[in-house]
Design a protein around this motif. Structure first.
Motif, PDB file in Angstrom:
ATOM      1  N   ILE A  11       6.298  13.606 -20.450  1.00 23.30           N
ATOM      2  CA  ILE A  11       5.377  12.827 -21.276  1.00 23.30           C
ATOM      3  C   ILE A  11       5.902  11.417 -21.498  1.00 23.30           C
ATOM      4  N   ALA A  12       7.210  11.302 -21.654  1.00 21.00           N
ATOM      5  CA  ALA A  12       7.793   9.976 -21.872  1.00 21.00           C
ATOM      6  C   ALA A  12       7.594   9.074 -20.674  1.00 21.00           C
ATOM      7  N   HIS A  13       7.483   9.651 -19.450  1.00 24.71           N
ATOM      8  CA  HIS A  13       7.291   8.860 -18.245  1.00 24.71           C
ATOM      9  C   HIS A  13       5.829   8.761 -17.838  1.00 24.71           C
ATOM     10  N   ALA A  14       4.941   9.384 -18.592  1.00 29.89           N
ATOM     11  CA  ALA A  14       3.512   9.336 -18.235  1.00 29.89           C
ATOM     12  C   ALA A  14       2.667   9.026 -19.456  1.00 29.89           C
ATOM     13  N   GLN A  15       3.112   8.059 -20.234  1.00 30.28           N
ATOM     14  CA  GLN A  15       2.379   7.700 -21.439  1.00 30.28           C
ATOM     15  C   GLN A  15       1.087   6.955 -21.099  1.00 30.28           C
ATOM     16  N   ILE A  36      -2.785  13.091 -19.708  1.00 32.23           N
ATOM     17  CA  ILE A  36      -1.829  13.480 -20.749  1.00 32.23           C
ATOM     18  C   ILE A  36      -2.499  13.492 -22.113  1.00 32.23           C
ATOM     19  N   GLU A  37      -3.339  12.515 -22.366  1.00 29.75           N
ATOM     20  CA  GLU A  37      -4.030  12.467 -23.649  1.00 29.75           C
ATOM     21  C   GLU A  37      -4.929  13.686 -23.830  1.00 29.75           C
ATOM     22  N   ASN A  38      -5.546  14.141 -22.737  1.00 32.07           N
ATOM     23  CA  ASN A  38      -6.404  15.329 -22.824  1.00 32.07           C
ATOM     24  C   ASN A  38      -5.590  16.588 -23.107  1.00 32.07           C
ATOM     25  N   MET A  39      -4.331  16.587 -22.688  1.00 31.03           N
ATOM     26  CA  MET A  39      -3.484  17.761 -22.904  1.00 31.03           C
ATOM     27  C   MET A  39      -2.676  17.685 -24.199  1.00 31.03           C
ATOM     28  N   GLU A  40      -2.889  16.646 -24.976  1.00 27.90           N
ATOM     29  CA  GLU A  40      -2.055  16.425 -26.156  1.00 27.90           C
ATOM     30  C   GLU A  40      -2.201  17.551 -27.172  1.00 27.90           C
ATOM     31  N   LYS A  41      -3.439  18.032 -27.361  1.00 22.03           N
ATOM     32  CA  LYS A  41      -3.631  19.108 -28.331  1.00 22.03           C
ATOM     33  C   LYS A  41      -2.920  20.384 -27.900  1.00 22.03           C
ATOM     34  N   ARG A  42      -2.973  20.683 -26.634  1.00 26.95           N
ATOM     35  CA  ARG A  42      -2.285  21.869 -26.142  1.00 26.95           C
ATOM     36  C   ARG A  42      -0.768  21.752 -26.340  1.00 26.95           C
ATOM     37  N   GLN A  93       0.827  -1.198   0.000  1.00 29.65           N
ATOM     38  CA  GLN A  93       0.000   0.000   0.000  1.00 29.65           C
ATOM     39  C   GLN A  93       0.869   1.259   0.000  1.00 29.65           C
ATOM     40  N   ARG A  94       1.948   1.184   0.738  1.00 30.50           N
ATOM     41  CA  ARG A  94       2.854   2.339   0.779  1.00 30.50           C
ATOM     42  C   ARG A  94       3.488   2.577  -0.593  1.00 30.50           C
ATOM     43  N   SER A  95       3.883   1.464  -1.260  1.00 31.21           N
ATOM     44  CA  SER A  95       4.477   1.585  -2.590  1.00 31.21           C
ATOM     45  C   SER A  95       3.467   2.134  -3.586  1.00 31.21           C
ATOM     46  N   GLU A  96       2.216   1.607  -3.501  1.00 31.37           N
ATOM     47  CA  GLU A  96       1.191   2.100  -4.417  1.00 31.37           C
ATOM     48  C   GLU A  96       0.914   3.576  -4.162  1.00 31.37           C
ATOM     49  N   ALA A  97       0.919   3.933  -2.903  1.00 31.80           N
ATOM     50  CA  ALA A  97       0.685   5.346  -2.586  1.00 31.80           C
ATOM     51  C   ALA A  97       1.823   6.209  -3.102  1.00 31.80           C
ATOM     52  N   ALA A  98       3.067   5.709  -2.965  1.00 34.90           N
ATOM     53  CA  ALA A  98       4.216   6.473  -3.467  1.00 34.90           C
ATOM     54  C   ALA A  98       4.170   6.602  -4.987  1.00 34.90           C
ATOM     55  N   SER A  99       3.771   5.484  -5.663  1.00 29.51           N
ATOM     56  CA  SER A  99       3.672   5.531  -7.127  1.00 29.51           C
ATOM     57  C   SER A  99       2.590   6.508  -7.552  1.00 29.51           C
ATOM     58  N   ALA A 100       1.445   6.429  -6.841  1.00 26.00           N
ATOM     59  CA  ALA A 100       0.357   7.357  -7.171  1.00 26.00           C
ATOM     60  C   ALA A 100       0.793   8.795  -6.948  1.00 26.00           C
ATOM     61  N   GLU A 149       3.880   9.912  -7.117  1.00 24.26           N
ATOM     62  CA  GLU A 149       4.814  10.272  -8.191  1.00 24.26           C
ATOM     63  C   GLU A 149       4.073  10.629  -9.463  1.00 24.26           C
ATOM     64  N   VAL A 150       3.046   9.802  -9.794  1.00 24.64           N
ATOM     65  CA  VAL A 150       2.267  10.084 -10.999  1.00 24.64           C
ATOM     66  C   VAL A 150       1.565  11.421 -10.856  1.00 24.64           C
ATOM     67  N   LEU A 151       0.997  11.635  -9.679  1.00 21.93           N
ATOM     68  CA  LEU A 151       0.286  12.900  -9.457  1.00 21.93           C
ATOM     69  C   LEU A 151       1.243  14.084  -9.562  1.00 21.93           C
ATOM     70  N   GLU A 152       2.430  13.939  -8.967  1.00 21.93           N
ATOM     71  CA  GLU A 152       3.414  15.014  -9.060  1.00 21.93           C
ATOM     72  C   GLU A 152       3.861  15.221 -10.507  1.00 21.93           C
ATOM     73  N   LEU A 153       3.997  14.076 -11.253  1.00 19.32           N
ATOM     74  CA  LEU A 153       4.375  14.172 -12.652  1.00 19.32           C
ATOM     75  C   LEU A 153       3.322  14.898 -13.463  1.00 19.32           C
ATOM     76  N   LEU A 154       2.049  14.562 -13.178  1.00 21.10           N
ATOM     77  CA  LEU A 154       0.956  15.230 -13.900  1.00 21.10           C
ATOM     78  C   LEU A 154       0.914  16.703 -13.548  1.00 21.10           C
ATOM     79  N   LEU A 155       1.103  16.999 -12.260  1.00 19.46           N
ATOM     80  CA  LEU A 155       1.101  18.403 -11.858  1.00 19.46           C
ATOM     81  C   LEU A 155       2.260  19.164 -12.513  1.00 19.46           C
TER      82      LEU A 155
END
Length: 755
Positions: free
Chosen positions: A217-221, A226-232, A129-136, A138-144
C-alpha cells in the motif's frame, strides 16, 4: 675590387672602450633562443651575483641592438618586401577550388547528423515506451500482489474463532468447533497441539501478511484499485487487532509462553507494540497496582494509608517478580526480535506512576522535605530494581530514554526540595549569628575529642549546619553540587561574621555596625572561645568532615573529587586565616587595659618638679599594674583550658611588644617635656640673674630635676623588665624596651640594661 668592410662606428664616449655590442661574460643572448628558456629562473639566477639595475640596463641595451638589427634587415631587403604583393596572383581561383570539396563534405556531415538524430529520437521513444510498460507492469504486479495478500489475509482470518468468548471456553470446544468449520486447516490441533498456540501461530502468520500488505500500500498510494480495497483492508486490520488482543490476553491469563511469544512477534510484525504494552498494563499490571495503591472509590472504601511509598514499592516488587517476570523474560529473550517492546516502562512504570498520581499525590510534594526525600530514595531503589530485569546496558539505556521514565523523574521537584533545605539550614546559622553577644554552650561533646569540643553556640550551629548538608536524611546525590556550594557559603558566612565583627571592634563605631554588637561588647576572654572554636572547626572541616564528603562522592571522577577537596580545604584555610586577626584584637584589648596604669607615669613630673625631694630609690606603684591584665588573662581559666602554648606565646609576645611600645611613647614624651621645661626655666633664671647683676650657677638645680625624673623612670623600667622576665619574656629582646632604656639613661651617664 670589393669594397672594404667599414670599421665599426665608435662615438667619443666609447673610443677607448669596448664596442657597443660587447656584453659582459655573464650575459649570454644565445640562451634566449633555447626551447626550455624560463625568464623567471634566468633572472633569479643572475640576481644572486648581478645587481638588478645592472641586469636591467644590460637587457635594455640588448633590446636596442635587436631593434637596430631588425631595421637594418628591413632596409637591406626593402625592394623584395615591397614586391611581395605583386607575386601573389590568381589567389581567388585557388580559394574557389579549395572551397568546393569542403562544402560537399559539410553537406554529407549534415545528412549523416540528421539520420543519427532521427535514430536517437526513435531509440529514446522506444526506451520510454519500454520504461512505461515496465512501470505499468510493476504497478499491475503490485496490485495483483496486494489483491492476493488481502484475499489471503481474509481467508486466514476466517480460520480464526468467530466469537471472542470462545477463547476462554477451553481447548476441547474450540477443537471441535474449528475442526468442523475449517477442516484440515487445524490438523495440528487434532494431533494434540495446543489450540492457543496454534491460533497464535496463525495470528503471527496473518500479521506477517499484513506487514507485506502495508508495504504494498505504501508503494501504491492514490490508486483507484487500492482505494476500492481500503474498506476490506481496514476490516481485516481491525479483526486482526481484536483477535490478536484476545489471544494475547488469553495467553497472559494462562501464562502460555509459546502463545505469548507468537503474539508478541505478531505485534512486532505489524509495528503495534503500544497495543501489546497497553493490554499488559490494563489486564495484568493495573489490577495488581490497584490493590496496593488504591485510587478512586476503592481508595475511599479502604481508607488512606498516608503518602509513604516504601512499603508500597516492596509489595509492587513482589508482584512484579511473581506475575510479570515471565513476560519480561520472554520479551528480553536473546535473538528473539522482541527488543522493540518495553513493558518495564510503558506497562509497569506507567501504571505505577498513574496510581501514585491518583492515589497518593502528596508523595511528590516537597513541602514535607523528610517524607519527600524518603519517597524519592525509595523510588530510585524501585527504578534500580526494574533495571535489574534488563539483560544488557543497552536495554537499561533504552529503559531510561523512555518518555514515561522521564515523566516519572520530573515528578520529583528537586529544585524546590533544595530551596527548602537551603532555607532551613542557612536560617539556623543566620539566626545564631544575629545574636548580639557570644553565647557559650555547655560542653556536651567533651568526650568526643577536641574537634567536637566547641564552646560557642554560633560555632556549634555552623558545624551542625555543615553536617546537615551531607546527612543521609538530607542529601540527594544528584544535588551534591548545590549542597557543596551551600557548605562553602556557610563557611564564608561564618568567616565574614567574624571578620566584620573584629573590624567593627577595631573601628569602635557600634552605631553603624548592626550585627557586630557581639564583638564590641566582648571581653578578651570571650575571644579565647573564638580562637579555640576556629581551631576545632578548621581541624574538623579539613579532617573527618572532608573525608566524609569525599566518601559520599566516591563515584565521581577523580578530577571532580580534587576540586571538591580543594574547595573545602580552602574553606578551612579561610577560618585559620582569621586567628591572627583575633589575636590582634585580644592584644589591643589588653594594651588598652594596661594603658590605664601606664598613664600614671605622668604623675612623676608633678612629684619632682619644683620640689626638694631626694633622688628616688624604688620604683613607682603603677609599674606593678602594667602587666597585671596580661598576666591575669594568660593565667585565667579559659586561656589555660582552651589556648595552646603556641597561641599563648604569640599572645604574650604581641601584647608585651605593644605595651612596651606604648610605655616608650609615654616615657619619651615625659622626658622630652621635662628637658624642655627645665631648659626654659634655666633661661628665665639666667636672665633674672643678669638683670640683678649677680652671677650664680643654676644649672645644677635643672639637671637635678631631670635626673630625678629619669632616675625614677629607670627604676620603673627595671621593675617592668623584671615583671616581663617573670612572664617569660626577655625585655632586652624587645626593640622598644631598648629604646626606652636609652631614653631614660642620660647621655653623659650610659648604663647597660640590667634589672
Amino acid at each position: 675590387m670589393a669594397d672594404p668592410i667599414p670599421a665599426p662606428h665608435r662615438s667619443a664616449t666609447d673610443f677607448f672602450s669596448d664596442p657597443l655590442d660587447a656584453h659582459p661574460l655573464w650575459f649570454k643572448p644565445s640562451l634566449f633562443l633555447s626551447q626550455n628558456f624560463d625568464s623567471e629562473s634566468y633572472i633569479s639566477e643572475l640576481r644572486t651575483f648581478v645587481p638588478f639595475d645592472t641586469l636591467r640596463s644590460e637587457l635594455q641595451s640588448h633590446l636596442s641592438s635587436l631593434n637596430h638589427e631588425l631595421i637594418e634587415l628591413i632596409n637591406r631587403d626593402y625592394a623584395d618586401f615591397v614586391n611581395l604583393s605583386t607575386k601573389l596572383v590568381d589567389v581567388d581561383a585557388a580559394v574557389v577550388r579549395m572551397r568546393a570539396p569542403l562544402v560537399e563534405l559539410r553537406d554529407k556531415i549534415e545528412q549523416f547528423r540528421g539520420s543519427v538524430d532521427g535514430a536517437l529520437v526513435a531509440l529514446k521513444n522506444g526506451l520510454k515506451q519500454r520504461s512505461e510498460a515496465a512501470s505499468a507492469r510493476e504497478v499491475l504486479e503490485l496490485l495483483l500482489d496486494t489483491f492476493h495478500v488481502v484475499s489471503k489475509v481474509e481467508k486466514l482470518i476466517k480460520e480464526l474463532p468467530s466469537v471472542p468468548a470462545d477463547w476462554s471456553n477451553g481447548d476441547v470446544n474450540l477443537m471441535d468447533k474449528n475442526s468442523m468449520n475449517n477442516g484440515p486447516s487445524l490438523q495440528s490441533v487434532e494431533n494434540g497441539t495446543n489450540l492457543r498456540e496454534t491460533q497464535s501461530m496463525l495470528l503471527e502468520r496473518i500479521a506477517t501478511e499484513m506487514n507485506r500488505l502495508k508495504f504494498y500500500i505504501a508503494h501504491a498510494q492514490n490508486l483507484p484499485f487500492i482505494e476500492n480495497m481500503e474498506k476490506r483492508i481496514q476490516s481485516a486490520s481491525l479483526l486482526l487487532d481484536a483477535s490478536l488482543g484476545h489471544c494475547f490476553v488469553d495467553g497472559l491469563e494462562h501464562r502460555d509462553a509459546n502463545a505469548i511469544y507468537n503474539c508478541l512477534r505478531a505485534y512486532a510484525a505489524i509495528d503495534n507494540t503500544r497495543n501489546a504494552e497497553e493490554l499488559f498494563r490494563t489486564t495484568v499490571v493495573a489490577p495488581l497496582i490497584q490493590k496496593i495503591i488504591p485510587h478512586g472509590p476503592s481508595a475511599l472504601d479502604l481508607g488512606s494509608s498516608g503518602d509513604e511509598l516504601e512499603n508500597d514499592y516492596m509489595h509492587i516488587k513482589q508482584c512484579i517478580d511473581k506475575d510479570c517476570k515471565f513476560l519480561l523474560e520472554i520479551s528480553f529473550e536473546e535473538n528473539s526480535g522482541l527488543h522493540v517492546f518495553d513493558f518495564l516502562a510503558n506497562s509497569i512504570l506507567k501504571e505505577v506512576l498513574s496510581a501514585i498520581q491518583k492515589g497518593k499525590p502528596g508523595a511528590f510534594s516537597p513541602g514535607r522535605p523528610t517524607e519527600f526525600l524518603k519517597n524519592y530514595k525509595s523510588s530510585l531503589d524501585f527504578l534500580v530494581d526494574l533495571e535489574g530485569y534488563c539483560p544488557s546496558r543497552s536495554a537499561v539505556a533504552k529503559f531510561r530514554a523512555e518518555a514515561v521514565y522521564n515523566d516519572f523523574m520530573k515528578q520529583w521537584n528537586l529544585g524546590v526540595y533544595f530551596s527548602l533545605r537551603f532555607h532551613e539550614i542557612a536560617e539556623a546559622l543566620n539566626s545564631a549569628l544575629e545574636s548580639t553577644s557570644l553565647v557559650p554552650v555547655h560542653n556536651e561533646h567533651s568526650g568526643q575529642g577536641n574537634s567536637q569540643n566547641l564552646t560557642l553556640k554560633q560555632s556549634v550551629t555552623l558545624l551542625n549546619s555543615l553536617k546537615s548538608c551531607w546527612r543521609e536524611d538530607v542529601l540527594i546525590l544528584s544535588c551534591a553540587d548545590k549542597f557543596l556550594r551551600l557548605s562553602l557559603q556557610l563557611l564564608s558566612r561564618y568567616s565574614n561574621w567574624l571578620s566584620s565583627g573584629l573590624t567593627a571592634r577595631k573601628v569602635g563605631n557600634a552605631g553603624s555596625n548592626s550585627g557586630n554588637e557581639w564583638a564590641i561588647s566582648a571581653v578578651p576572654e570571650d575571644f579565647v572561645y573564638i580562637i579555640h572554636d576556629i581551631n576545632c572547626l578548621a581541624m574538623e572541616v579539613d579532617g573527618d568532615y572532608l573525608e566524609h564528603v569525599l566518601q559520599l562522592l566516591s563515584s565521581c571522577p577523580s578530577d571532580a573529587l580534587n576540586l571538591v577537596k580543594q574547595s573545602i580545604s580552602q574553606g578551612g584555610k579561610s577560618l585559620n586565616d582569621l586567628i591572627p586577626k583575633v589575636i590582634n584584637t585580644i592584644v589591643a584589648a589588653l594594651v588598652e587595659k594596661s594603658d590605664e596604669d601606664l598613664r600614671q607615669l605622668k604623675g612623676i613630673t608633678a612629684t619632682y618638679r619644683m620640689t626638694n625631694k631626694p633622688l628616688p630609690v624604688r620604683h613607682s606603684p603603677y609599674v606593678s599594674g602594667i602587666l597585671r591584665p596580661l598576666k591575669a588573662f594568660l593565667e585565667g581559666e579559659r586561656a589555660t583550658k582552651y589556648l595552646t602554648e603556641e597561641t599563648k606565646s604569640e599572645l604574650l609576645i604581641g601584647a608585651t611588644t605593644e605595651i612596651t611600645n606604648r610605655y616608650y611613647e609615654l616615657a619619651s614624651e615625659l622626658v622630652n617635656v621635662a628637658q624642655k621645661t627645665e631648659t626654659s626655666l634655666q633661661r628665665i633664671r639666667q636672665g633674672a640673674q643678669r638683670r640683678a647683676g649677680a652671677s650664680s650657677d643654676v644649672s645644677d638645680q635643672t639637671v637635678s630635676n631631670t635626673k630625678k625624673i629619669c632616675t625614677q623612670l629607670l627604676l620603673d623600667i627595671q621593675e617592668y623588665g623584671r615583671n616581663l622576665a617573670a612572664l617569660g619574656v626577655d625585655a632586652a629582646s624587645i626593640p622598644a624596651y631598648r629604646s626606652l632604656w636609652d631614653c631614660v639613661t642620660l647621655p653623659d651617664n650610659p648604663i647597660p640594661i640590667n634589672f
